[in-house]
Every structure is written in C-alpha cells, then in structure tokens.
Design a protein around this motif. Structure first.
Motif, PDB file in Angstrom:
ATOM      1  N   PHE A  28     -17.052   0.359  -3.092  1.00  0.00           N
ATOM      2  CA  PHE A  28     -16.074   0.789  -4.122  1.00  0.00           C
ATOM      3  C   PHE A  28     -14.972   1.861  -3.409  1.00  0.00           C
ATOM      4  O   PHE A  28     -13.760   1.755  -3.815  1.00  0.00           O
ATOM      5  N   ARG A  29     -15.515   2.383  -2.395  1.00  0.00           N
ATOM      6  CA  ARG A  29     -14.829   3.718  -1.588  1.00  0.00           C
ATOM      7  C   ARG A  29     -13.627   2.802  -0.886  1.00  0.00           C
ATOM      8  O   ARG A  29     -12.644   3.340  -0.804  1.00  0.00           O
ATOM      9  N   HIS A  30     -13.673   1.629  -0.587  1.00  0.00           N
ATOM     10  CA  HIS A  30     -12.649   0.851  -0.076  1.00  0.00           C
ATOM     11  C   HIS A  30     -11.380   0.463  -0.905  1.00  0.00           C
ATOM     12  O   HIS A  30     -10.499   0.256  -0.592  1.00  0.00           O
ATOM     13  N   ILE A  31     -11.694   0.498  -2.295  1.00  0.00           N
ATOM     14  CA  ILE A  31     -10.801   0.158  -3.339  1.00  0.00           C
ATOM     15  C   ILE A  31      -9.991   1.443  -3.759  1.00  0.00           C
ATOM     16  O   ILE A  31      -8.712   1.197  -3.787  1.00  0.00           O
ATOM     17  N   MET A  62       9.600  11.341 -10.206  1.00  0.00           N
ATOM     18  CA  MET A  62       8.947   9.902 -10.059  1.00  0.00           C
ATOM     19  C   MET A  62       8.603   9.761  -8.363  1.00  0.00           C
ATOM     20  O   MET A  62       7.684   9.315  -7.701  1.00  0.00           O
ATOM     21  N   VAL A  63       9.893   9.896  -7.593  1.00  0.00           N
ATOM     22  CA  VAL A  63       9.974   9.581  -5.978  1.00  0.00           C
ATOM     23  C   VAL A  63       9.063  10.501  -5.335  1.00  0.00           C
ATOM     24  O   VAL A  63       8.341  10.413  -4.653  1.00  0.00           O
ATOM     25  N   LEU A  64       9.095  11.852  -5.865  1.00  0.00           N
ATOM     26  CA  LEU A  64       8.501  12.976  -5.306  1.00  0.00           C
ATOM     27  C   LEU A  64       6.967  12.936  -5.532  1.00  0.00           C
ATOM     28  O   LEU A  64       6.076  13.126  -4.649  1.00  0.00           O
ATOM     29  N   GLY A  65       6.677  12.308  -6.864  1.00  0.00           N
ATOM     30  CA  GLY A  65       5.155  12.032  -7.125  1.00  0.00           C
ATOM     31  C   GLY A  65       4.731  10.997  -6.102  1.00  0.00           C
ATOM     32  O   GLY A  65       3.646  10.911  -5.688  1.00  0.00           O
ATOM     33  N   ALA A  66       5.538   9.957  -5.901  1.00  0.00           N
ATOM     34  CA  ALA A  66       5.129   8.938  -4.981  1.00  0.00           C
ATOM     35  C   ALA A  66       4.830   9.453  -3.414  1.00  0.00           C
ATOM     36  O   ALA A  66       3.997   8.941  -3.121  1.00  0.00           O
ATOM     37  N   ALA A  67       5.786  10.318  -3.195  1.00  0.00           N
ATOM     38  CA  ALA A  67       5.406  10.921  -1.889  1.00  0.00           C
ATOM     39  C   ALA A  67       3.900  11.771  -1.856  1.00  0.00           C
ATOM     40  O   ALA A  67       3.495  11.742  -0.957  1.00  0.00           O
ATOM     41  N   LEU A  68       3.758  12.594  -3.141  1.00  0.00           N
ATOM     42  CA  LEU A  68       2.512  13.076  -3.086  1.00  0.00           C
ATOM     43  C   LEU A  68       1.269  12.005  -3.160  1.00  0.00           C
ATOM     44  O   LEU A  68       0.439  12.399  -2.494  1.00  0.00           O
ATOM     45  N   LEU A  69       1.417  11.213  -3.878  1.00  0.00           N
ATOM     46  CA  LEU A  69       0.275  10.310  -3.725  1.00  0.00           C
ATOM     47  C   LEU A  69       0.316   9.673  -2.296  1.00  0.00           C
ATOM     48  O   LEU A  69      -0.921   9.317  -1.839  1.00  0.00           O
ATOM     49  N   ASP A  70       1.401   9.366  -1.605  1.00  0.00           N
ATOM     50  CA  ASP A  70       1.342   8.897  -0.344  1.00  0.00           C
ATOM     51  C   ASP A  70       0.656   9.664   0.594  1.00  0.00           C
ATOM     52  O   ASP A  70      -0.149   9.551   1.388  1.00  0.00           O
ATOM     53  N   GLY A  71       0.804  11.024   0.456  1.00  0.00           N
ATOM     54  CA  GLY A  71       0.310  12.186   1.166  1.00  0.00           C
ATOM     55  C   GLY A  71      -1.290  12.260   1.036  1.00  0.00           C
ATOM     56  O   GLY A  71      -1.937  12.673   1.805  1.00  0.00           O
ATOM     57  N   ILE A  72      -1.807  11.661  -0.071  1.00  0.00           N
ATOM     58  CA  ILE A  72      -3.237  12.029  -0.455  1.00  0.00           C
ATOM     59  C   ILE A  72      -4.031  10.657  -0.186  1.00  0.00           C
ATOM     60  O   ILE A  72      -5.159  10.751   0.003  1.00  0.00           O
ATOM     61  N   ASP A  73      -3.323   9.643  -0.211  1.00  0.00           N
ATOM     62  CA  ASP A  73      -4.302   8.338  -0.070  1.00  0.00           C
ATOM     63  C   ASP A  73      -4.955   8.258   1.447  1.00  0.00           C
ATOM     64  O   ASP A  73      -5.768   7.595   1.274  1.00  0.00           O
ATOM     65  N   GLY A  74      -4.108   8.481   2.312  1.00  0.00           N
ATOM     66  CA  GLY A  74      -4.590   8.397   3.633  1.00  0.00           C
ATOM     67  C   GLY A  74      -5.989   9.405   3.713  1.00  0.00           C
ATOM     68  O   GLY A  74      -7.092   8.981   4.551  1.00  0.00           O
ATOM     69  N   ALA A  77      -8.959   8.190   2.015  1.00  0.00           N
ATOM     70  CA  ALA A  77      -9.536   7.140   2.625  1.00  0.00           C
ATOM     71  C   ALA A  77     -10.442   7.441   3.604  1.00  0.00           C
ATOM     72  O   ALA A  77     -11.499   7.198   3.911  1.00  0.00           O
ATOM     73  N   ARG A  78      -9.833   8.768   4.600  1.00  0.00           N
ATOM     74  CA  ARG A  78     -10.731   9.015   5.615  1.00  0.00           C
ATOM     75  C   ARG A  78     -12.011   9.990   5.030  1.00  0.00           C
ATOM     76  O   ARG A  78     -12.811   9.974   5.724  1.00  0.00           O
ATOM     77  N   GLY A  87      -5.412  -1.481   3.972  1.00  0.00           N
ATOM     78  CA  GLY A  87      -4.738  -0.420   3.263  1.00  0.00           C
ATOM     79  C   GLY A  87      -3.721   0.082   4.239  1.00  0.00           C
ATOM     80  O   GLY A  87      -2.749   0.332   3.789  1.00  0.00           O
ATOM     81  N   ALA A  88      -3.837   0.131   5.578  1.00  0.00           N
ATOM     82  CA  ALA A  88      -2.734   0.553   6.129  1.00  0.00           C
ATOM     83  C   ALA A  88      -1.336  -0.106   6.165  1.00  0.00           C
ATOM     84  O   ALA A  88      -0.205   0.083   5.873  1.00  0.00           O
ATOM     85  N   GLU A  89      -1.452  -1.727   6.161  1.00  0.00           N
ATOM     86  CA  GLU A  89      -0.572  -2.410   5.806  1.00  0.00           C
ATOM     87  C   GLU A  89       0.159  -2.319   4.513  1.00  0.00           C
ATOM     88  O   GLU A  89       1.320  -2.351   4.280  1.00  0.00           O
ATOM     89  N   MET A  90      -0.511  -2.250   3.464  1.00  0.00           N
ATOM     90  CA  MET A  90      -0.125  -2.120   2.260  1.00  0.00           C
ATOM     91  C   MET A  90       0.595  -0.651   2.083  1.00  0.00           C
ATOM     92  O   MET A  90       1.742  -0.527   1.108  1.00  0.00           O
ATOM     93  N   ASP A  91       0.279   0.345   2.864  1.00  0.00           N
ATOM     94  CA  ASP A  91       0.705   1.680   2.785  1.00  0.00           C
ATOM     95  C   ASP A  91       2.179   1.449   3.096  1.00  0.00           C
ATOM     96  O   ASP A  91       3.049   2.401   2.680  1.00  0.00           O
ATOM     97  N   SER A  92       2.269   0.981   4.334  1.00  0.00           N
ATOM     98  CA  SER A  92       3.528   0.902   4.875  1.00  0.00           C
ATOM     99  C   SER A  92       4.583   0.064   3.878  1.00  0.00           C
ATOM    100  O   SER A  92       5.716   0.415   3.829  1.00  0.00           O
TER     101      SER A  92
END
Length: 273
Positions: A28-31, A62-74, A77-78, A87-92
């Motif tokens: 589940f950690r991959h999801i 909302m755009v700033l919130g998207a940036a925050l989520l983008d900063g934590i998803d990677g 994942a690590r 995940g890397a392709e979807m992130d791009s």
C-alpha cells in the motif's frame, strides 16, 4: 478460470518480471505518494475553477496548496520506500497542470484578459516553457554522467517556484499595490510571466535544497529555529505581503546560486587535474 481485471497493472513497467507475474499484490505504501500527487492535481484544477468564478484568493491558495503537496509526495515516497517510475511520470504530468496551466489561467482570469490576445499569448508561452522545463528535468534524471554534486542545484527555476513567482502580480494586487491602468498592468504582467517562463526553461543553476548536505554550527541552531517561527508568524499575519517579499528574495538569491555553482564547478575541475 480466473477473471482478468479490467484495470491495467499499477506499475506496468514491472509486469514482465517472473516474481511480479506470480505476486500480483503491491504494498500500500506504493499507492500513498500517488494519491497525494492526484490530490495536488485536484487542487490545481480547483484553483482554475475558482479563478473563473472570481474567487481569486482561494484560487491562489489552491495553487500554493498544490505546490505544498508536490513538495511532500516525493519525500513521503522516499520515507515509505514507495518510489516508482510510474509515480515519477505522474508527478511530472501533475506539475504541468499545477505549475504551468493553472497559474497561467489564474493570471489570465485575474489580469491578463485586459491585454486580450497579448495576455493569452503570454499565458501560452509561460505554460509551454514550464512543459519544456519539466521534459528536460526528466531526461536529466536518466543521465548517468551527471555529477552527484549537481543534485544540490536545479537547472533553471523549478516549476513550483516558477508558479509562485508568476503569481507575484496577484500577491501585490491583494496587498493593495495599484500599478495603474488595467491595460498597462496586464501588459506588464504579460511581459513578467514570459520572463518567468524563460527562467524556468533556462540553464541557470538555482539551489534545490536536495543533497546539499547543509550543516550549521550548534550556536546557530536556536537563531535559525526562531527565524523560521518568525517567518511563519509574519506569514500568518501579513500573508500576501510576506509572499511578495519571499518572491523578491528568491530573485535576489538567483545570482548567489549561480556564483555558488560556478565556484563548486571550479573546485571540482581543479580536483580532477
């Protein structure tokens, strides 16, 4: 006879290995990181909707919130050891929506529409530059000859930072700064976001905060912590003004990052001789 699932495998790049063929379950950690990435897309898309409804403050949030989520998803994942090529392709792809399309449309709805076709062309150029920047970033990840120390720098302004910088005219507007006639403001904003797009697509080295291995003296730990607390307190109290100053501070930091990269490159070249 087993019924085949109507959905494709989560990570199709690994489906041909014998182990995966037998073991069709994934942790589940991959999801989890991919769910966060999808939530960031939802935030960016919602920002577009709110902008065209005239609720610009919430759209920018909302755009700033998207940036925050983008900063934590990677990072999540690590932390969970859930990295994958999928995940890397979807992130791009999410970054193109959140930091290319969404800021461009928010700015068009807020200001650029006053410049008519010129404003729309500027939004198109900004989004295109963001896409080019992300495509180059993906190809550089696969470069085996890239020095490890380059990980401390981005090539060009990263997409989330570019989106934050592009929205500076909106921050100033919310702070009560009046730049004059709407047509003049729209024209200046159009020129400004084209410059931001060029910075994203450029090869200017900017600090990434990744792999820098920054260490601070123990005596500086408490002042740094208090500085962060002060920044957050000022951000909460004077949100748009603080964001405006933060964007300006980023511009000031770019020449210093270029100088730091040049110095490091010279040291590495000298050590190889």
């Amino acid at each position: 006879m087993a019924v085949e699932s109507p959905f494709p495998p989560f990570d199709p790049g690994n489906r041909d290995t014998p182990d995966v063929a037998v073991r069709r379950r994934i942790p589940f950690r991959h999801i989890v990181p991919n769910v966060i990435t999808l939530l960031s897309i939802c935030a960016g898309m919602t920002g577009i909707r709110l902008a065209f409804e005239g609720r610009f403050e919430f759209a920018v949030l909302m755009v700033l919130g998207a940036a925050l989520l983008d900063g934590i998803d990677g990072r999540i994942a690590r932390l969970l050891k859930g990295q994958s090529r999928f995940g890397a392709e979807m992130d791009s792809l999410a970054d193109i929506v959140n930091f290319g399309v969404a800021p461009g449309l928010v700015l068009y709805a807020h200001t650029l529409h006053e410049a008519r076709s010129v404003g729309w062309i500027a939004a198109l150029l900004y989004a295109s530059a963001c896409a080019l920047r992300l495509a180059r970033f993906n190809t550089m990840l696969d470069d085996p000859n890239r020095p490890k120390w380059h990980g401390a720098f981005f090539v060009g302004v990263p997409a989330p930072a570019g989106a934050g910088l592009a929205l500076l005219p909106v921050y100033l507007s919310f702070s009560g700064v009046d730049l004059g006639l709407p047509e003049f403001t729209a024209s200046m904003t159009a020129l400004y976001i084209v410059v931001i797009g060029l910075l994203m697509a450029s090869r200017l080295p900017t600090w990434s905060g990744k792999g820098a291995g920054i260490r601070v003296a123990r005596d500086w730990a408490i002042p740094i912590i208090l500085g962060v607390v002060l920044y957050v307190a000022v951000l909460v109290s004077f949100f748009w003004e603080t964001l405006s100053l933060t964007a300006l501070a980023y511009f000031v930091a770019i020449p210093f990052s270029v100088r730091a990269f040049s110095r490091r490159a010279r040291r590495e070249a000298a050590s190889e001789d």
